[in-house]
Every structure is written in C-alpha cells, then in structure tokens.
Design an enzyme around this catalytic site. Structure first.
Site, PDB file in Angstrom:
ATOM      1  N   GLN A  53      -4.797  -5.548   6.884  1.00  0.00           N
ATOM      2  CA  GLN A  53      -5.604  -6.489   6.132  1.00  0.00           C
ATOM      3  C   GLN A  53      -5.516  -7.668   6.924  1.00  0.00           C
ATOM      4  O   GLN A  53      -6.347  -8.491   6.609  1.00  0.00           O
ATOM      5  CB  GLN A  53      -5.159  -6.563   4.563  1.00  0.00           C
ATOM      6  CG  GLN A  53      -5.460  -5.338   3.828  1.00  0.00           C
ATOM      7  CD  GLN A  53      -6.877  -4.737   3.649  1.00  0.00           C
ATOM      8  OE1 GLN A  53      -7.965  -5.526   4.136  1.00  0.00           O
ATOM      9  NE2 GLN A  53      -7.135  -3.440   3.446  1.00  0.00           N
ATOM     10  N   CYS A 103      -4.659   2.540  -3.828  1.00  0.00           N
ATOM     11  CA  CYS A 103      -3.477   3.059  -3.089  1.00  0.00           C
ATOM     12  C   CYS A 103      -2.387   1.930  -3.326  1.00  0.00           C
ATOM     13  O   CYS A 103      -1.320   1.812  -2.333  1.00  0.00           O
ATOM     14  CB  CYS A 103      -3.644   3.284  -1.850  1.00  0.00           C
ATOM     15  SG  CYS A 103      -4.874   4.673  -1.450  1.00  0.00           S
ATOM     16  N   HIS A 137       0.909  -1.176   0.076  1.00  0.00           N
ATOM     17  CA  HIS A 137      -0.090  -0.077  -0.078  1.00  0.00           C
ATOM     18  C   HIS A 137       0.938   1.289   0.072  1.00  0.00           C
ATOM     19  O   HIS A 137       2.269   1.296   0.390  1.00  0.00           O
ATOM     20  CB  HIS A 137      -0.926  -0.064   1.240  1.00  0.00           C
ATOM     21  CG  HIS A 137      -1.954   0.926   1.405  1.00  0.00           C
ATOM     22  ND1 HIS A 137      -1.917   2.233   1.824  1.00  0.00           N
ATOM     23  CD2 HIS A 137      -3.241   0.899   1.208  1.00  0.00           C
ATOM     24  CE1 HIS A 137      -2.845   3.027   1.657  1.00  0.00           C
ATOM     25  NE2 HIS A 137      -3.873   2.124   1.403  1.00  0.00           N
ATOM     26  N   LYS A 160     -10.975  -1.049  10.072  1.00  0.00           N
ATOM     27  CA  LYS A 160     -10.804  -2.398   9.146  1.00  0.00           C
ATOM     28  C   LYS A 160     -11.315  -3.632   9.916  1.00  0.00           C
ATOM     29  O   LYS A 160     -11.465  -4.669   9.214  1.00  0.00           O
ATOM     30  CB  LYS A 160      -9.763  -2.515   8.466  1.00  0.00           C
ATOM     31  CG  LYS A 160      -9.459  -1.311   7.499  1.00  0.00           C
ATOM     32  CD  LYS A 160      -8.215  -2.050   6.476  1.00  0.00           C
ATOM     33  CE  LYS A 160      -7.392  -0.648   5.692  1.00  0.00           C
ATOM     34  NZ  LYS A 160      -8.558  -0.210   4.710  1.00  0.00           N
ATOM     35  N   ASP A 169       2.973  -4.655   8.000  1.00  0.00           N
ATOM     36  CA  ASP A 169       1.968  -3.845   7.769  1.00  0.00           C
ATOM     37  C   ASP A 169       0.582  -4.689   7.967  1.00  0.00           C
ATOM     38  O   ASP A 169       0.413  -5.698   7.304  1.00  0.00           O
ATOM     39  CB  ASP A 169       1.781  -3.226   6.403  1.00  0.00           C
ATOM     40  CG  ASP A 169       0.457  -2.444   5.984  1.00  0.00           C
ATOM     41  OD1 ASP A 169      -0.714  -2.687   6.754  1.00  0.00           O
ATOM     42  OD2 ASP A 169      -0.042  -1.912   5.046  1.00  0.00           O
TER      43      ASP A 169
END
Length: 408
Positions: free
Chosen positions: A200, A363, A120, A223, A197
């Site tokens: 997700q 993104c 991202h 999220k 990261d």
C-alpha cells in the site's frame, strides 16, 4: 492533481446501474491507464517470446524488455543493484519467500518474530507457520488508541531474541503510515532483520530502500496501475546471496546433474520457470506513468483526499471512522461503518449508485478483533479520484442511512 489524469483510465468512462462509475477500491487493486494497456498489447503483438535462453530476435527483444523492467524497478525504489530485485507474483509470494528461505535458515527455537495487529493476512500467516515449524515466539506490537504505533511499544516488543521484524508500511485498513525507518533501526540494534510490506506504500509514496535501511521490501504491480500477477521482492544483496531458493526448475539453474544441481546467480536463482515477462513490461510502463506525474504529487493529492473525505464524512451522524484522526498520519484510505448497518449492505446500496467501495474484513481479521468489529466498509482513493467522487460517496452514504432507517 491534473483533472485530465482520469481520461487515461478507460474503465472509468462507464456507467454502473445507470450512474457514472466512482471507483473507490484502489487499495484492493488499481485501475490501469492507457499507456500500461498499450505496453502489454505491444509486447504480445510484437515481442512475445521466452527470455534468456533464445538467440533469435524476438527472444532478445523480450529479454531486453524484461531486464529493462528490472533496472526501472531498481531506480524506482533506489536499490543498490538489479541483483537485489526479484520478480515474483506479488507481495504475498515475496513475504512467503523470505519466511521460507531466510526464516527457516535463521530462526531457531525460542527466537522471536515481531509483527503488528494491523498486518494483512499475507504478513501474518507466513510468520505463524514459521513460528510453529521452528518453535519460535510470534509477538505483536501493541497499537495506540488511534491505530498508530509508538516507538516506545516497538522498543518494548523487540529484544535480543528477535530475529525478524515484519511490518506494513501503510495499513490497508486504517491507512496508518508506520515509521518503518525508525523501526528498522531498532531492529538492527538487536541484530534482527526488517521486512517491510510495501503493497500500500509503493503506489503512493516515494520509496527509497537505502534510506529506509530495510532488509527486505515487497510490493505488487496491480496496486500501482500495473498488471496483476507481477510483484517485487527487494532484498539486501548479502542476505539474498545467502538464501536458498524455494522453487526449483528451469531458468533458475546453473548446472543440473543426475544427483545434484547448482543455481544461477542473483536474482535469477529465485525466478524458477518461465518468468512473468508481460507483467514486468506492464510494471515498467506503470512506473513511467507514476513518475511522469510525480510520487510527491500523488502523496500530496491523497493526503488532501483523505482529509476532505474525513471532514465531510464525519458530519454524517452515526458514522464511525477508524484510524488516525490526523490526515498527515494516514494515506488515502478511509475505513468506516454506519451504526447498526452491516458494511456489506452499505456497499451494496452504494453500488446501486455506481460507487465501488470494499466491505469485509479486508484480509485483516486480527485488526478487526482489535477494533471490536466483524467487518468494515472502506473507501480508498488514488490519483484518478477527485473531490466530486467524495461528494458522491457522502451523498450515497446519506441515502444508505435514510434507506436503512426506514427499513428498521
């Protein structure tokens, strides 16, 4: 997955353009269940106050809920201590903090920062800026043809000059689930730190940062059925202790003199200003909700949804699906294009049938270039989706294909 779960999400009980809403955009942001909405409402109605400084009842109650949320996050990701849990605005802020604080102090000219093509923008631009500022080299791990990474390519990219490896756990475009535990081991063998990261991943997988042995892990509340504006940076205690804050002001100070100041201990030295109190309360409620259902059940459900969607969508002639073909290697994200139809047009036609998908570069423009496309459409599934949503999507895609074949 229990079909009654959908009833906890009031926003799903509506029609869009005369059709029942099918929400397939959870990778952008998830919907919020009644327990989270009620927790926010209760906080603002009964406990609203600033934290830490006050001695009155409301201040004490707000502080208890705020720090209680930190304990809940610690347990949720199995961190060693609440001192390793920093509340911030989200994943983007967390990655920027690591780049600006740890990166500036430890990356020198000629050193390497290693990332992948599937990141991202939030996990690309901070490292670009750091590399430019410090004269470092930004390197990319090559992807396999199916959008996965091999440990062979990881070993080829990471060297003794590598100081930071930063990688998405689950791609927001391809759904690829990366072997971050193995990558962290390789990074450590070369003396580098590992940033993950987890935006997700945290909503969909059981996270154990001690088992992953990552040095930093970031995720966002919105999220994972929580509110917007709240996120978490996990960092190993010894690393956070050595890092300097990048925001200065109230809350994060110990003593302020005319010409010099000192900082609070962890984690508060990184939480300048009035913190995101209601967001933390909502995040705690979101964690309770997800754990009551079970992260293992959620992961199993999403693998099933992805496999079912890919099977049914693959039968549509002229539809390309990107990412791993093996559903076991991907989360509940299916990114696709209809040949000769712009994804924005596909998304618009689907919206006319009440189906919400995301269209654009997500993104992730370097990944779009790697895929040799300018944009894609994306359907992302979560715990409140079921097979009827997939059927509606497939029906909508067939209708879109017919419509555009008639137009062109």
């Amino acid at each position: 997955m229990n079909p009654e779960i959908k009833s906890y999400f009031p926003i799903l009980n509506q029609e869009i353009n005369g059709h029942p809403l099918v929400y397939l955009d959870s990778a952008a942001t998830s919907q919020k269940p009644t327990p989270v909405i009620e927790a926010l409402k209760e906080y603002y109605e009964f406990d609203n106050s600033n934290v830490h400084r006050g001695v009155h009842t409301l201040g004490n109650r707000a502080t208890e809920k705020y720090e209680g949320a930190r304990e809940k996050v610690q347990q949720f990701i199995n961190a060693n201590s609440t001192q390793e849990i920093v509340f911030l605005r989200g994943t983007t802020t967390a990655i920027n903090l690591v780049a600006q604080s740890y990166g500036r102090a430890n990356v020198e000219e000629g050193d390497e920062i290693v990332i992948t093509y599937m990141e991202h923008h939030s996990n690309i631009i901070p490292w670009q800026q750091l590399a430019k500022e410090r004269g470092a080299v930004l390197k990319y791990i090559e992807l396999e043809e199916d959008g996965t990474i091999s440990l062979e390519n990881v070993r080829a990219a990471i060297t003794d000059r590598t100081k930071i490896v930063s990688m998405v756990y689950v791609s927001n475009v391809l759904g690829t689930m990366n072997p971050v535990k193995e990558v962290a081991k390789i990074a450590h063998e070369h003396g580098a730190v590992m940033m993950v990261d987890g935006a997700q991943a945290a909503p969909h997988l059981k996270i154990d940062v001690q088992d992953l042995d990552c040095d930093f892990f970031a995720f966002s509340g919105h999220k994972m059925v929580g509110p917007t504006g709240i996120g978490v940076l996990y960092g190993k205690k010894h690393l956070l202790e050595a890092m300097e804050p990048v925001e200065f002001g109230g809350e994060m100070i110990d003593f302020v003199g005319l010409y010099d100041s000192t900082w609070k201990e962890l984690p508060w030295k990184f939480e300048g200003g009035t913190p995101i109190i209601a967001g933390a309360v909502g995040l705690a409620a979101a964690i309770d909700f997800l754990q009551d259902i079970g992260l293992d059940e959620i992961e199993k459900h999403e693998h099933h949804m992805a496999a079912t969607a890919m099977d049914k969508m693959s039968k549509i002639e002229g539809l390309d699906i990107y990412g791993p073909t093996d559903p076991a290697k991907r989360a509940g994200i299916v990114t696709f294009n209809l040949k000769e139809v712009h994804p924005h047009d596909v998304a618009t036609v689907l919206d006319m049938s009440g189906i919400a998908v995301r269209a654009g570069h997500h993104c992730a423009q370097p990944l779009m270039k790697w895929l040799d496309v300018t944009a894609t459409a994306r359907a992302s599934f979560y715990l409140y989706n079921d097979e009827s949503d997939i059927d509606r999507l497939v029906e909508g895609l067939r209708s879109a294909k017919e419509y555009f074949s008639d137009v062109f």
